[in-house]
Enzyme design. Sequence first.
Site, PDB file in Angstrom:
ATOM      1  CG  ASN A   8      -1.767   1.235   1.348  1.00 56.57           C
ATOM      2  OD1 ASN A   8      -1.887   1.998   0.379  1.00 56.57           O
ATOM      3  ND2 ASN A   8      -2.365   1.451   2.508  1.00 56.57           N
ATOM      4  CD1 TRP A   9       3.846   1.124  -2.538  1.00 56.12           C
ATOM      5  CD2 TRP A   9       3.534   1.860  -4.632  1.00 56.12           C
ATOM      6  NE1 TRP A   9       4.540   0.301  -3.384  1.00 56.12           N
ATOM      7  CE2 TRP A   9       4.369   0.726  -4.670  1.00 56.12           C
ATOM      8  CE3 TRP A   9       3.209   2.495  -5.828  1.00 56.12           C
ATOM      9  CZ2 TRP A   9       4.887   0.224  -5.857  1.00 56.12           C
ATOM     10  CZ3 TRP A   9       3.714   1.991  -7.020  1.00 56.12           C
ATOM     11  CH2 TRP A   9       4.545   0.868  -7.021  1.00 56.12           C
ATOM     12  CE  LYS A  10      -0.208   3.561   4.520  1.00 51.36           C
ATOM     13  NZ  LYS A  10       0.016   3.710   5.949  1.00 51.36           N
ATOM     14  CG  HIS A  92      -5.837   2.573   5.579  1.00 52.37           C
ATOM     15  ND1 HIS A  92      -5.315   3.513   6.436  1.00 52.37           N
ATOM     16  CD2 HIS A  92      -4.891   1.630   5.420  1.00 52.37           C
ATOM     17  CE1 HIS A  92      -4.082   3.137   6.777  1.00 52.37           C
ATOM     18  NE2 HIS A  92      -3.806   1.998   6.178  1.00 52.37           N
ATOM     19  CD  GLU A 149      -4.077  -1.743   8.043  1.00 50.94           C
ATOM     20  OE1 GLU A 149      -3.195  -2.314   7.428  1.00 50.94           O
ATOM     21  OE2 GLU A 149      -4.273  -0.518   7.980  1.00 50.94           O
ATOM     22  N   GLY A 155       2.755   2.898  10.593  1.00 49.42           N
ATOM     23  CA  GLY A 155       3.824   3.862  10.334  1.00 49.42           C
ATOM     24  C   GLY A 155       4.632   4.235  11.569  1.00 49.42           C
ATOM     25  CB  SER A 186       5.089  -1.105  12.075  1.00 48.92           C
ATOM     26  OG  SER A 186       4.746   0.254  12.224  1.00 48.92           O
ATOM     27  N   GLY A 205       2.803  -0.985   4.383  1.00 48.06           N
ATOM     28  CA  GLY A 205       2.918   0.396   3.927  1.00 48.06           C
ATOM     29  C   GLY A 205       4.387   0.750   3.710  1.00 48.06           C
TER      30      GLY A 205
HETATM   31  P1  PGA Z   1       2.852   0.760   7.653  1.00 52.02           P
HETATM   32  O1  PGA Z   1       1.417   0.956   7.024  1.00 52.02           O
HETATM   33  O2  PGA Z   1       3.372  -0.569   7.152  1.00 52.02           O
HETATM   34  O3  PGA Z   1       3.659   1.914   7.182  1.00 52.02           O
HETATM   35  O4  PGA Z   1       2.664   0.733   9.141  1.00 52.02           O
HETATM   36  C1  PGA Z   1       0.504  -0.114   7.077  1.00 52.02           C
HETATM   37  C2  PGA Z   1      -0.861   0.312   6.681  1.00 52.02           C
HETATM   38  O5  PGA Z   1      -1.208   1.492   6.738  1.00 52.02           O
HETATM   39  O6  PGA Z   1      -1.635  -0.549   6.300  1.00 52.02           O
END
Ligand code: PGA
Length: 223
Positions: A8-10, A92, A149, A155, A186, A205
Amino acid sequence: MAKIIIANWKSNKDFEAVSAWMEDFSRANFDPEQVEVIIAPAMPFLTMARSLLPQGVALSAQDLSPFPAGSYTGAVSAHNLSGLVDYVILGHSERRQYFNETHQLVAQKVEQALALEITPIVCVDRSYISQQADAIDSNLLSECIVAYETPSAIGSGKNVAVSEVVEAKEEIRAVFGDVKVIYGGSVNDQDVAEYFLVCDGVLVGTASLEAESFIKIIARAQV
Ligand code: PGA
């Protein structure tokens, strides 16, 4: 059953960065029997990703409109995405926090996605698993993949204990039925193997932004 691994590159990456990632990723070697790799770039890069991704890699949108095709300026409908993506990430916690998405809105999006044969990946925190499930048409629950999540793990480098994922999975299955449950928050190549032991995959992410580290995560799912 193949483990699901989603990048997920957001809202990260521009055209050049997406091209560079695709080139680096072309070196990835994986067995589709063991892993279902899914890439979720920002909307403008979906078409490009479709043409550059190796065979066997699936595509996901990060959101879609709660409305059908029609006069909804700026919205991207399931109809717009049909034939292009296989999956869509819905609800999300960043959408809930920054765009005020409600359980009801997420439920409407689930309906739109499934009507066009796009599989919804519904994100939930433990505090609202049943409220989210209640909002979704009960006939559609079993068609969803559910991502557990928790916002504090996203993050932050503070991923949750594996035991918590086990508990969340039970809570999710108690209301959604026998769905696939994945974990996000994470995840990195050092700890991902533990999560693969207790759930059906991971939503990644930060550690998916570099092709190299994402490839390492994929390697951990293959035995
Ligand atoms: P992250 O994001 O791996 O940077 O914690 C995960 C997510 O938002 O699904």
